[in-house]
Scaffold this motif. Structure first.
Motif, short mmCIF file in Angstrom:
data_model
loop_
_atom_site.label_atom_id
_atom_site.label_comp_id
_atom_site.label_asym_id
_atom_site.label_seq_id
_atom_site.Cartn_x
_atom_site.Cartn_y
_atom_site.Cartn_z
N GLY A 44 35.75 33.61 50.54
CA GLY A 44 34.67 34.57 50.32
C GLY A 44 35.13 35.97 50.02
O GLY A 44 34.35 36.81 49.56
N ASP A 45 36.42 36.26 50.27
CA ASP A 45 36.96 37.58 49.97
C ASP A 45 37.31 37.68 48.49
O ASP A 45 37.57 36.68 47.83
N ILE A 46 37.36 38.92 47.98
CA ILE A 46 37.76 39.14 46.60
C ILE A 46 39.27 39.02 46.49
O ILE A 46 40.02 39.68 47.20
N ARG A 47 39.72 38.16 45.60
CA ARG A 47 41.15 37.95 45.37
C ARG A 47 41.69 38.95 44.36
O ARG A 47 42.81 39.44 44.48
N GLN A 48 40.90 39.26 43.36
CA GLN A 48 41.34 40.11 42.26
C GLN A 48 40.12 40.69 41.56
O GLN A 48 39.10 40.02 41.41
N ALA A 49 40.22 41.96 41.16
CA ALA A 49 39.14 42.63 40.43
C ALA A 49 39.69 43.16 39.12
O ALA A 49 40.52 44.08 39.12
N ILE A 50 39.26 42.58 38.00
CA ILE A 50 39.74 42.98 36.69
C ILE A 50 38.79 44.01 36.10
O ILE A 50 37.62 43.71 35.84
N VAL A 51 39.29 45.21 35.89
CA VAL A 51 38.48 46.34 35.43
C VAL A 51 38.62 46.48 33.92
O VAL A 51 39.75 46.51 33.39
N LYS A 52 37.49 46.59 33.22
CA LYS A 52 37.49 46.87 31.79
C LYS A 52 36.62 48.10 31.55
O LYS A 52 35.43 48.11 31.89
N VAL A 53 37.23 49.13 30.98
CA VAL A 53 36.52 50.38 30.73
C VAL A 53 35.37 50.14 29.76
O VAL A 53 35.49 49.36 28.82
N HIS A 54 34.23 50.82 30.03
CA HIS A 54 33.00 50.70 29.25
C HIS A 54 32.32 49.34 29.39
O HIS A 54 31.34 49.07 28.71
N ASP A 55 32.82 48.50 30.26
CA ASP A 55 32.24 47.18 30.42
C ASP A 55 31.84 46.93 31.87
O ASP A 55 30.65 46.79 32.18
N GLY A 56 32.80 46.88 32.76
CA GLY A 56 32.51 46.61 34.16
C GLY A 56 33.71 46.00 34.85
O GLY A 56 34.86 46.31 34.53
N VAL A 57 33.46 45.10 35.78
CA VAL A 57 34.53 44.49 36.55
C VAL A 57 34.24 43.01 36.74
O VAL A 57 33.09 42.61 36.98
N THR A 58 35.29 42.19 36.60
CA THR A 58 35.19 40.76 36.87
C THR A 58 35.85 40.47 38.20
O THR A 58 37.03 40.79 38.40
N LEU A 59 35.10 39.90 39.12
CA LEU A 59 35.57 39.65 40.48
C LEU A 59 35.97 38.19 40.63
O LEU A 59 35.19 37.29 40.35
N HIS A 60 37.20 37.97 41.10
CA HIS A 60 37.71 36.64 41.39
C HIS A 60 37.82 36.49 42.91
O HIS A 60 38.37 37.36 43.58
N PHE A 61 37.31 35.40 43.45
CA PHE A 61 37.21 35.21 44.89
C PHE A 61 38.17 34.13 45.39
O PHE A 61 38.72 33.35 44.62
N TYR A 62 38.36 34.13 46.70
CA TYR A 62 38.99 33.00 47.38
C TYR A 62 37.90 32.00 47.74
O TYR A 62 36.82 32.41 48.14
#
Length: 396
Positions: free
Chosen positions: A182-200
């Motif tokens: 349930g924790d966030i494993r990785q957060a991929i940031v893209k400027v002008h777009d947002g963030v993609t969250l990858h979980f455990y």
């Protein structure tokens, strides 16, 4: 009068209420609520490498909790001073009491309970290690010794199974385990777009939070309800705006604070759509340390071509100068000074060694990283400490 510390050993998994793989934020949050059980708490780290320093939480006099440097996960638990009566300790394994005020833990007791293991000065089992030295490791200097069945155990160490505590590097990360679910494993940031969250667990489907599209309802569905909803009342930064729209704004925007994920979302009070995303690095020694769990963010650049499936990224532990050049190769933008403590009369920062009263109540005598600088780029803002660590990222 001290209350007895009663803990159970779970080889490879944990000790008492502490689970291998738990985040630093979670453990310190637990300790805040247990001042009578753990009245003396020291938090120790290396201020020279504050973003990736392993952190030791020392619960006097019996427990040392070692957290990994990058993901801030509980790596190793050390139980010591078993005979210290302040407070007394009861150590259990399943239905067996191994150590108490009336029962001394000895080599023969360990062998009877856990069975045979490889020869050596210490007794080692998968995820569990019994040492007969008070502190440190003999490192073979004493040579071969005759095993004394009555030899008293001085320390018990718990780590993940399949690892050798003596040979482990404190910078090693904890392997994925159920505690992280349930924790966030990785957060991929893209400027002008947002963030993609990858979980455990890593097999979980990622979630994409888009600026100008994701709604407050989307956040609640994907992340659950926030720990706090905070209505925005600080308009000081609007003086730097090139638009007069803020003068006509009558609806109050609000934040969804997800401290447990290291994330904030600023939401429009009129459309209820995400306007800004804030990701926190939880850098030791900064004013925001321990307010948010570390968010393992990575800023992703544009791929070199259509076939590039691994575009360049900069991570939370990269120095500001490196990230700044990545965002603006020509020249860095001008910066503004931000004092995170200017509105809090009592708050200063934890030093490299800080205790329960000072740390858990956010009061101490040393303030090494009070002044931060704010650097604005096209679509992204970096908040930077005096040691060139990026303590937070703001997408807008």
């Amino acid at each position: 009068m001290f209350s007895t510390l009663d803990v159970d050993i779970r080889p490879g998994s944990g000790l008492g209420r502490f689970e291998i793989g738990s985040s630093l934020w979670t453990v310190l949050d637990i300790l805040r609520n247990l001042p009578h059980t753990f009245p003396q708490v020291d938090v120790k780290y290396d201020p020279d490498v504050s973003s990736v320093t392993p952190i030791i939480v020392h619960l006097r006099p019996h427990l040392d909790l070692l957290f990994s440097g990058k993901h801030q996960r509980l790596h190793t638990i050390c139980l010591r001073k078993l005979r210290d009566p302040n407070p007394p300790v009861i150590v259990r394994y399943k239905d067996t009491i191994l150590s108490s005020a009336d029962e001394t833990l000895r080599r023969v007791s360990v062998s009877r309970t856990f069975g045979p293991t490889y020869p050596g000065d210490d007794l080692r089992y998968p995820g569990l290690w019994f040492s007969f030295e008070e502190d440190g490791i003999g490192e073979g200097l004493k040579g071969a010794q005759t095993e004394d069945r009555r030899q008293e155990v001085k320390r018990v160490l718990i780590s993940q199974k399949g690892s050798d505590v003596q040979d482990q590097d404190a910078l090693d990360e904890v392997a994925e385990c159920s505690t992280m679910t349930g924790d966030i494993r990785q957060a991929i940031v893209k400027v002008h777009d947002g963030v993609t969250l990858h979980f455990y667990p890593s097999s979980s489907k990622p979630v994409h939070m888009r600026l100008g599209e994701t709604t407050a309802q989307d956040l609640t569905l994907d992340l659950g309800p926030p720990l706090r909803v905070h209505y925005k009342d600080d308009e000081r930064m609007t003086i730097h705006s090139t638009s007069n729209a803020f003068q006509e704004e009558t609806v109050t925007d609000y934040f969804y604070n997800y401290f447990q994920h290291g994330l904030d979302f600023l939401i429009s009070g009129s459309t209820h759509v995400v306007k800004k995303i804030v990701l926190h690095s939880n850098v030791a020694g900064s004013p925001l340390f321990q307010q948010y769990k570390r968010c393992n963010w990575e800023i992703e650049g544009n791929p070199e071509d259509d076939e590039d499936d691994s575009p360049p990224r900069k991570r939370f532990y990269d120095k500001f100068e490196t990230i700044s050049h990545f965002l603006s190769p020509r020249e860095p933008p001008p910066s503004m000074l931000l004092d995170r403590t200017d509105e809090e009369e009592d708050i200063t920062l934890p030093s490299a060694t800080t205790r329960r009263k000072e740390f858990l109540e956010s009061r101490t005598t040393l303030s090494p990283l009070i002044n931060h600088s704010v650097h604005g780029y096209d679509g992204i803002i970096l908040e930077v400490s005096e040691s060139s660590q990026v303590v937070s990222v703001i997408l807008f």
